[in-house]
Design an enzyme around this catalytic site. Structure first.
Site, PDB file in Angstrom:
ATOM      1  N   HIS A 178     -27.862 -95.946 -33.822  1.00 47.84           N
ATOM      2  CA  HIS A 178     -26.349 -95.954 -34.298  1.00 47.84           C
ATOM      3  C   HIS A 178     -25.423 -96.554 -33.623  1.00 47.84           C
ATOM      4  CE1 HIS A 178     -27.349 -92.718 -37.740  1.00 47.84           C
ATOM      5  NE2 HIS A 178     -27.946 -94.102 -38.004  1.00 47.84           N
ATOM      6  N   TYR A 203     -33.374 -89.210 -34.341  1.00 51.01           N
ATOM      7  CA  TYR A 203     -34.046 -90.495 -34.402  1.00 51.01           C
ATOM      8  C   TYR A 203     -35.056 -90.785 -33.237  1.00 51.01           C
ATOM      9  CZ  TYR A 203     -31.118 -91.853 -38.181  1.00 51.01           C
ATOM     10  OH  TYR A 203     -30.431 -92.201 -39.402  1.00 51.01           O
ATOM     11  N   ARG A 218     -26.004 -85.513 -35.748  1.00 48.81           N
ATOM     12  CA  ARG A 218     -25.550 -84.644 -37.062  1.00 48.81           C
ATOM     13  C   ARG A 218     -26.655 -83.520 -37.345  1.00 48.81           C
ATOM     14  NH1 ARG A 218     -27.433 -89.588 -39.375  1.00 48.81           N
ATOM     15  NH2 ARG A 218     -28.697 -89.255 -41.175  1.00 48.81           N
TER      16      ARG A 218
END
Length: 728
Positions: free
Chosen positions: A264, A273, A327
């Site tokens: 991101h 990720y 998150r």
């Protein structure tokens, strides 16, 4: 500095990847090459006759069959606008994605080899899956004008992943494969002409690997050799080390030379990720095994470099550290669950590495896997069998890839890890390069200070779920994470501010827009000074606290867009053997009181917790004042705090009951009860102060008293200069 061959291999420039995919032969492509890819892929997900005959795999197969029967029954109960009962279709992209997932789960039970079941090879089951795929395509997926609502990921990655695997597992007819692949191409709306676009901010890092892995499988289903090679060429760009001074396609997502992983554009993301990318690229290596599509030898060396330099330092006794989960810290899955994904990838990678490297990887997998690891969480039955062999092999001696004493500076993602026998210390910072936090899709609702010097002190021999994980973020105030300096105020979550999970003001602010990312989901800091250095096994870190980019840009944003101003401070951490020394100077806010939380810890409701100490005047500690040292102890956990300068602080121990839904909208409404200890230094609005103290892991009272003899000294503690002296 000595650079090993393995570490050298991990620094792959983009140009070297151009030759990794073998060129197509001039002769016509035979069906055998794509079929080999399909066979390898099916073996990954459904297992082989050999793996599935193993007793260690039996529970995985039972779970496959049970899940399939659950969803077959749900198909029978479905209403007119459902494929599965309880998942109405037409407006919910999560329901549509879940419907494809459940077809995949049924297809697994149909295709898996091994012990016979009534589902295995059953033509009626296959017919139901084919009918389900056809119904979904005809009614809710195939019409491009009606699709692509909700999350872009659902349409470009999620559905394609389940649909592609399902088509392979059931040996779908061409009449179904062809329209599905055409639709999947059309939904690549952030791509170019129905294919990957390496210049797209959506087609990077882990997302790029997902998309290209799907396209490899689709190419195999179509017998399209060119599609397979193009997808591999695109995927292999993720193996290139990111050079921030020479970005390719403007992409900052990926692995850096210091072991950092960013996704991101600016989020430190190894533990979420990053592990997903690791898992998928190892699967690609397995899919390519025995084919002539690519030269995977050097790629294996690159992935091993990621494991050794990127993942291993972030794993403590089988637990993935919070500082690299974005998150995902708000999800109920544990750090142990995260590491199970990595263990599976390492076990598989070892099968393709050279003998010496394989031995190191196997030893690390055996060392890292806790006795409670659940191999049934592995993707592949084959991996479960390999892991069972590794565990049972006395020649594989458990060994960490980390030195017992080390300090690792992940400066490319503003993270630091310091390890000693008995503990590990993890620190999260932010800058104008790296985000202060990540919020998205109702996840991590109160993230504001997670990148503002928040630290996590892991102690050996503990169940880390009792100290950190989702319950830590649920019960600890977001303004009082360990290490954080915050203004005294009450902030609102994004749903509280705007009534939705995002700020909605088209065309600039839409759920997946760049403005949403920049100002809402993961804003960076505005400070340039954030970094650290190591010397042998020691380290020093410096950081200047700042406003986030959204607040700095407030004059350019709409009037109803809410931003929050931060307090100011300059901090340094000195990472030693028995202690971490923290200096903070220039702590200030002109209009609000400020609280600095020196440390926060949680304990179970029934755990005996004691807080002892001595004030600077020699009297016992009673909860507030100017201490010389303090000690927190609970259930075989002990942390000491030694104060290097006069400091008015308070210690509190409160029973906190809060729902996990407080921090993530989709969490179960499960109440969590914890004892929350906080050690804080408060100051009034307009004042400026400095702090100097040491965190002492596993401290005993005699050890804390020993600091009185001048073992540590502060040489300077100002916003311009911070330094200490350690006398040993």
């Amino acid at each position: 500095m000595y650079i090993s061959r393995r570490r050298l291999l991990s620094f792959v420039p983009a140009t070297a990847l151009l030759t990794a995919v073998n060129p197509a032969r001039a002769t016509a492509v035979t069906a055998s090459a794509p079929n080999a890819l399909l066979a390898n892929a099916i073996a990954i997900y459904a297992g082989t006759a050999e793996s599935n005959a193993r007793p260690e795999v039996a529970a995985k197969l039972t779970a496959m069959d049970t899940t399939a029967r659950t969803w077959l029954a749900a198909m029978d109960r479905a209403g007119a606008t459902e494929l599965f009962a309880g998942l109405p279709l037409g407006t919910s992209d999560p329901n549509l994605s879940a419907s494809y997932q459940h077809l995949y789960e049924i297809a697994l039970a149909y295709r898996r080899p091994g012990p016979a079941s009534d589902l295995q090879g059953n033509p009626e089951v296959r017919a139901k899956v084919i009918d389900g795929l056809q119904r979904l395509h005809d009614g809710w997926y195939g019409d491009q004008a009606k699709g692509y609502y909700g999350n872009w990921f659902t349409w470009e990655i999620g559905i394609s992943t389940f649909a592609s695997k399902t088509l392979a597992l059931i040996d779908a007819p061409a009449t179904l494969i062809t329209p599905y692949v055409a639709s999947m191409d059309s939904y690549l709306r952030n791509g170019k002409n129905g294919d990957v676009d390496l210049d797209s901010r959506f087609h990077t890092g882990a997302n790029l690997v997902d998309i290209t892995a799907n396209r490899v499988l689709q190419g195999a289903l179509l017998g399209d050799d060119a599609r397979i090679r193009k997808a591999l060429t695109d995927q292999f760009t993720v193996f290139a080390t990111i050079d921030p001074y020479n970005l390719q396609h403007g992409v900052t997502d990926g692995y850096y030379a210091d072991g950092s992983f960013v996704q991101h554009a600016s989020v430190a993301y190894t533990g979420s990720y990053g592990k997903a990318l690791l898992s998928r690229v190892v699967q690609t290596i397995k899919v390519l095994a025995g084919t002539s599509y690519a030269q995977t030898g050097e790629l294996i060396g690159v992935v091993q470099g990621w494991v050794e330099d990127g993942f291993a330092p972030l794993i403590f006794e089988g637990w993935m550290m919070e500082i690299v989960k974005g998150r995902a810290v708000s999800r109920p899955g544990t750090g142990y669950d995260d590491v199970a994904v990595i263990v599976e990838a390492v076990v598989d990678l070892a099968d393709y590495a050279g003998a010496q490297d394989a031995a190191r990887l196997k030893a690390f997998a055996k060392f890292t896997a806790r006795p409670t690891i659940n191999p049934n969480s592995f993707v592949s039955p084959v991996s479960i069998a390999r892991f069972a062999d590794l565990r049972a092999d006395p020649a594989v001696v458990p060994a960490d890839l980390n030195p017992a004493a080390s300090s690792t500076a992940f400066n490319a993602m503003d993270r630091t890890v310091h390890r000693r026998p008995g503990y590990a210390f993890a620190l999260a910072r932010s800058s104008d390069r790296i985000s202060k936090y990540e919020y998205m899709s109702g996840e991590n609702l109160m993230p504001w200070f997670q990148g503002d010097g928040a630290h996590y002190l892991y102690l050996s021999g503990q169940d880390q779920t009792r100290s950190y994980g989702v319950d830590y973020f649920t019960t600890v105030s977001p303004y009082a994470l360990g290490g954080v300096t915050a203004p005294v105020e009450t902030r609102k979550t994004i749903p509280e501010l705007y009534g939705t999970a995002y700020y909605n003001r088209p065309p600039e602010f839409t759920p997946s827009s760049e403005a949403q990312n920049t100002y809402v989901y993961f804003p960076t800091g505005t400070n340039k000074h954030s970094g650290g250095a190591t010397l042998d096994a020691y380290g020093a870190v410096g950081w200047v606290q700042s406003d986030d980019f959204a607040h700095a840009s407030r004059d350019e944003l709409p009037d109803d867009f809410v931003t929050y101003r931060n307090a100011s401070a300059t901090k340094s951490w000195f990472l030693l053997d028995d202690e971490i020394v923290v200096l903070a100077a220039g702590i200030h806010d002109a209009g609000r009181p400020v609280t600095t939380t020196l440390d926060t810890r949680i304990a179970a409701p029934g755990d005996p917790v004691t807080i002892t100490g001595v004030r600077r005047d020699g009297r016992p500690w009673t909860g507030s004042g100017d201490p010389r040292w303090l000690r927190y102890a609970a259930n075989n956990v002990a942390v000491g705090y030694y104060f290097l300068a006069p400091t008015e602080v308070s210690s509190t121990l409160q029973d906190v009951i809060r729902s996990r839904r407080t921090i993530r909208a989709s969490n179960p409404d499960t109440p969590v009860t914890k004892q929350v200890f906080a050690l804080t230094a408060a100051q009034p609005a307009g004042s400026t102060r400095a702090l100097a103290y040491a965190l002492v892991p596993n401290a005993t009272e005699p050890a804390l008293r020993a600091y009185n003899h001048g073992r540590l000294a502060v040489l300077a503690n100002t916003p311009r200069l911070q330094a200490i002296q350690h006398l040993g």
